[in-house]
Design a protein around this motif. Sequence first.
Motif, PDB file in Angstrom:
ATOM      1  N   PHE A  60       6.833  18.001  -2.609  1.00 42.78           N
ATOM      2  CA  PHE A  60       5.764  17.015  -2.770  1.00 42.78           C
ATOM      3  C   PHE A  60       6.288  15.766  -3.480  1.00 42.78           C
ATOM      4  CE2 PHE A  60       2.550  20.608  -2.449  1.00 42.78           C
ATOM      5  CZ  PHE A  60       2.039  20.164  -1.231  1.00 42.78           C
ATOM      6  N   TYR A  61       7.101  15.956  -4.517  1.00 45.26           N
ATOM      7  CA  TYR A  61       7.709  14.798  -5.178  1.00 45.26           C
ATOM      8  C   TYR A  61       8.572  14.003  -4.197  1.00 45.26           C
ATOM      9  CZ  TYR A  61       6.308  16.542  -9.802  1.00 45.26           C
ATOM     10  OH  TYR A  61       5.593  16.949 -10.887  1.00 45.26           O
ATOM     11  N   ALA A  62       9.318  14.719  -3.359  1.00 42.85           N
ATOM     12  CA  ALA A  62      10.161  14.044  -2.372  1.00 42.85           C
ATOM     13  C   ALA A  62       9.311  13.267  -1.373  1.00 42.85           C
ATOM     14  CB  ALA A  62      11.044  15.067  -1.650  1.00 42.85           C
ATOM     15  N   MET A  63       8.174  13.840  -0.961  1.00 45.18           N
ATOM     16  CA  MET A  63       7.284  13.156  -0.018  1.00 45.18           C
ATOM     17  C   MET A  63       6.715  11.880  -0.627  1.00 45.18           C
ATOM     18  SD  MET A  63       5.425  16.619   1.371  1.00 45.18           S
ATOM     19  CE  MET A  63       3.937  15.764   1.852  1.00 45.18           C
ATOM     20  N   GLY A  64       6.268  11.932  -1.875  1.00 47.62           N
ATOM     21  CA  GLY A  64       5.757  10.732  -2.529  1.00 47.62           C
ATOM     22  C   GLY A  64       6.820   9.653  -2.657  1.00 47.62           C
ATOM     23  N   THR A  65       8.041  10.068  -3.008  1.00 48.98           N
ATOM     24  CA  THR A  65       9.146   9.104  -3.096  1.00 48.98           C
ATOM     25  C   THR A  65       9.452   8.502  -1.745  1.00 48.98           C
ATOM     26  OG1 THR A  65      10.076  10.405  -4.919  1.00 48.98           O
ATOM     27  CG2 THR A  65      11.525   8.792  -3.862  1.00 48.98           C
ATOM     28  N   ALA A  66       9.435   9.318  -0.692  1.00 46.45           N
ATOM     29  CA  ALA A  66       9.698   8.820   0.663  1.00 46.45           C
ATOM     30  C   ALA A  66       8.638   7.815   1.086  1.00 46.45           C
ATOM     31  CB  ALA A  66       9.748   9.994   1.645  1.00 46.45           C
ATOM     32  N   LEU A  67       7.380   8.040   0.705  1.00 47.87           N
ATOM     33  CA  LEU A  67       6.322   7.084   1.048  1.00 47.87           C
ATOM     34  C   LEU A  67       6.541   5.753   0.342  1.00 47.87           C
ATOM     35  CD1 LEU A  67       3.695   6.585   2.561  1.00 47.87           C
ATOM     36  CD2 LEU A  67       2.452   7.520   0.596  1.00 47.87           C
ATOM     37  N   MET A  68       6.950   5.795  -0.909  1.00 49.46           N
ATOM     38  CA  MET A  68       7.252   4.549  -1.615  1.00 49.46           C
ATOM     39  C   MET A  68       8.439   3.832  -0.982  1.00 49.46           C
ATOM     40  SD  MET A  68       6.766   5.845  -5.570  1.00 49.46           S
ATOM     41  CE  MET A  68       7.126   4.232  -6.236  1.00 49.46           C
ATOM     42  N   GLY A  95       0.809  -1.217   0.000  1.00 49.93           N
ATOM     43  CA  GLY A  95       0.000   0.000   0.000  1.00 49.93           C
ATOM     44  C   GLY A  95       0.838   1.261   0.000  1.00 49.93           C
ATOM     45  N   TYR A  96       1.962   1.261   0.740  1.00 51.00           N
ATOM     46  CA  TYR A  96       2.826   2.442   0.748  1.00 51.00           C
ATOM     47  C   TYR A  96       3.337   2.753  -0.666  1.00 51.00           C
ATOM     48  CZ  TYR A  96       3.122   1.674   5.827  1.00 51.00           C
ATOM     49  OH  TYR A  96       2.834   1.495   7.154  1.00 51.00           O
ATOM     50  N   VAL A  97       3.757   1.710  -1.362  1.00 54.30           N
ATOM     51  CA  VAL A  97       4.322   1.907  -2.693  1.00 54.30           C
ATOM     52  C   VAL A  97       3.253   2.395  -3.666  1.00 54.30           C
ATOM     53  CG1 VAL A  97       5.559   0.800  -4.585  1.00 54.30           C
ATOM     54  CG2 VAL A  97       6.046   0.128  -2.220  1.00 54.30           C
ATOM     55  N   MET A  98       2.104   1.747  -3.647  1.00 52.28           N
ATOM     56  CA  MET A  98       1.049   2.105  -4.594  1.00 52.28           C
ATOM     57  C   MET A  98       0.513   3.517  -4.332  1.00 52.28           C
ATOM     58  SD  MET A  98      -1.035  -1.510  -4.746  1.00 52.28           S
ATOM     59  CE  MET A  98      -2.193  -0.871  -5.940  1.00 52.28           C
ATOM     60  N   LEU A  99       0.278   3.837  -3.053  1.00 50.80           N
ATOM     61  CA  LEU A  99      -0.260   5.166  -2.734  1.00 50.80           C
ATOM     62  C   LEU A  99       0.797   6.256  -2.913  1.00 50.80           C
ATOM     63  CD1 LEU A  99      -2.467   4.297   0.369  1.00 50.80           C
ATOM     64  CD2 LEU A  99      -3.206   4.793  -1.958  1.00 50.80           C
ATOM     65  N   GLY A 100       2.066   5.924  -2.673  1.00 50.31           N
ATOM     66  CA  GLY A 100       3.126   6.883  -2.959  1.00 50.31           C
ATOM     67  C   GLY A 100       3.200   7.197  -4.433  1.00 50.31           C
ATOM     68  N   LEU A 101       3.064   6.152  -5.265  1.00 51.80           N
ATOM     69  CA  LEU A 101       3.054   6.362  -6.712  1.00 51.80           C
ATOM     70  C   LEU A 101       1.829   7.174  -7.137  1.00 51.80           C
ATOM     71  CD1 LEU A 101       4.249   5.768  -9.502  1.00 51.80           C
ATOM     72  CD2 LEU A 101       2.959   3.623  -9.507  1.00 51.80           C
ATOM     73  N   LEU A 102       0.679   6.869  -6.540  1.00 52.17           N
ATOM     74  CA  LEU A 102      -0.534   7.628  -6.858  1.00 52.17           C
ATOM     75  C   LEU A 102      -0.373   9.096  -6.485  1.00 52.17           C
ATOM     76  CD1 LEU A 102      -3.476   7.771  -7.780  1.00 52.17           C
ATOM     77  CD2 LEU A 102      -4.157   7.063  -5.468  1.00 52.17           C
ATOM     78  N   PHE A 103       0.255   9.367  -5.342  1.00 51.96           N
ATOM     79  CA  PHE A 103       0.460  10.759  -4.940  1.00 51.96           C
ATOM     80  C   PHE A 103       1.394  11.475  -5.915  1.00 51.96           C
ATOM     81  CE2 PHE A 103       2.644  14.043  -2.412  1.00 51.96           C
ATOM     82  CZ  PHE A 103       1.537  14.797  -2.031  1.00 51.96           C
TER      83      PHE A 103
END
Length: 762
Positions: free
Chosen positions: A488-496, A446-454
């Motif tokens: 924001f890009y950094a946050m999405g990458t960090a979530l993934m 879920g972290y990877v998928m939602l990070g990619l979605l963000f």
Amino acid sequence: MVLRSCWKSRHKIAGPAHCWMRPGFAALLWLCLTQFGSGSGAVGETKSVVQKDAEFDVTYNDTVTSDNQTIYAFNHTISRNKGVRVTVDVLSEGLESPILFVVRQKQAVLSFQVPLILRGLYQRKYPYAHVGRTLCQPPTRAASETQYFFVDVSTLSSLGTHYQLRVSRVDSFTLQTDKKFSFTASPSQPQYFKYVFPDGVDTVIVKVSSEMNFPCSVMSIQDIQCPVYDLDNNVAFIGMYQTMTKKGAITVQRKDFPSNSFYVVVVVKTEDEACGGPLRFYPLRPDELINAGNRTKVLDVVVSPAINCKSHLHSCEWFSLQRFPTRSLDSVGRSRQESLSSVEEDDYDTLADIDSDKNIVRTKKFLCVSDLARKDKRILSKKYQIYFWNIATIAVFYALPVIQLVITYQTVVNVTGNQDICYYNFLCAHPLGALSAFNNILSNLGYVMLGLLFLLIVLKRDIVHNRALLRNDLNALECGIPKHFGLFYAMGTALMMEGLLSACYHVCPNYTNFQFDTSFMYMIAGLCMLKLYQKRHPDINASAYTAYACLAAVIFFSVLGVVFGKGNMVFWIVFSVIHILATLLLSTQLYYMGRWRLDSGILRRMVYVIYTDCIRQCSGPMYIVSTDWHSMAAYGLIERPNDFASYLLAIAICNLLLYFAFYIIMKLRSGERIQCLALVCILFTAVVWGFALFFFFQGLSTWQKTPAESREHNRDCILLSFFDDHDIWHFLSSIAMFGSFLVLLTMDDDLDTVQRDKIYVF
């Protein structure tokens, strides 16, 4: 000549009609050497050997000396579902030599001495006068087969030693699926049982439980072969094993056992130190033939079918990344019209009048966003894009050694069979291939998928904003919070990356790799705080290099705390001082909007400020700064929590929540409003965080205790018979983090048509 004499002597004792030739030449050689090598030690001395036809479930009371040897011959019908157990008691005290019992079977030999000497920590010896051993069951082609086996009793003691021997059948030797079986075990009376995979079942979970914490026990899964390693000093030689107090569980797959069956071995240890218990002193003398304390334990065992990946997740085909729509990060970068080369603001912020302009603007009582958004947008965009490229670089160099390390951990577990290396929830650990707990890894998807979605959502907003700039849209140029998407890009990458590294940690969770699970949590908390600050302070926000250096220092202290922090007062004092000083410096940086210097004149300026603001005229603070460093530092110094990494993460999360609450309050006080979409995101995220934290604090395992104590917290699966409480935490926390990111992305949408000189800074 020795063998010839032995052969003649043997025929005189038992006659050729008996079963002497059946055990084979090796047994004949062993008996001859025993006869001619015992007693006084003179070669050629004849030893009296008596063979008796023995029966099951009969107690034989007899005496043995160095001058005689007794052989008990049993005619046994081997059944696949039943076993044989030999029980021995030595009744004499003050023995000068132990009694040797040798059980000779068709395909195996079991030997043990009584008193049985087991060694504990520091080579301490524990003698046991009562011994019970289950005989190995060689594989047979037929459902039943008649065989002879012999129990030879001998000693080198010249004094008569009285003993009791009893051989009995074990009717409940084969475990039934989903049927609980109770038994007792002790260090000198280990137990093991056979389990046969039923048709259609490829994976089972073996659960052993007890109402007693101690004595410490070991459960082991071994292949059907002889000998069976069922003593404290050899149970770890083969198969899979784990220590346990109240609970133990091992998932077993059919593919690992060619015979489609295995032994469940339970051994009670001589000492409790391996399970976190005290190391008691036993005042035992070598001549004391007593059992070393009452270490009998009552246990239950049940074998249940486990859900495997193929039956539950449709061969896990959907797990393939080929099912995901992925636009590559390269295409994301190419969609931006501006170059993403490393351009820093300092390259363009060199004019002397800019510094004077900063000093004038930043001393105003009430600042507006327009006062702190004076730099060229192109420069700031490139500055904040560095956040994304830096975290991408960090992710690559951080993840590669992590993946290598956890693969090594998993390989060691699979090769050695040591189930104490990794702290799984063994009652809900579903293997897939070489992975022992695939469900804990899968739930991080879920972290990877939602990070990619963000990332895709941010990309869409970025493209829309750039098109508005190309059209010279007045709202995009002059209104609202300045749109910078690098963080924001950094946050999405960090979530993934949190999902990837959390999955790596759950390959083999233990205290040495816990920082893998938390490192990018620190990153996410830090990036969110930076994004909140950047919204109203775009010109003076920290550079990527400074921010990541600070986060690296946090991770460094996290590692030190895990290794040295437990109960170490010196470490906590040093950390608390550094924590207070760092927070004080950060507060000063925020209060003075970056217009202060740490140099030799800092003390003089501090005294001057105190004199002018507090003594000469009493004035309140110009700006509000939210910190919680007093309470958190005091709590850490007083309580000194064992889980330092979680404590450090709690500091970051508490500061983020306080800053976020402060931002919302100040936004509403400034006359701004929160749009419906952002309000729904806030309420939804708060509810999901509440449920997520509930499942997080269930504590299914803990590497702060011994593996056996950790297994006391293990629980069964609660979702689809495949996922446990911690998996649900992964699902909910990934959704909650995604919701938190959406809140940061949308909470200031109400200002998109408001002039920046009317938007207050706070």
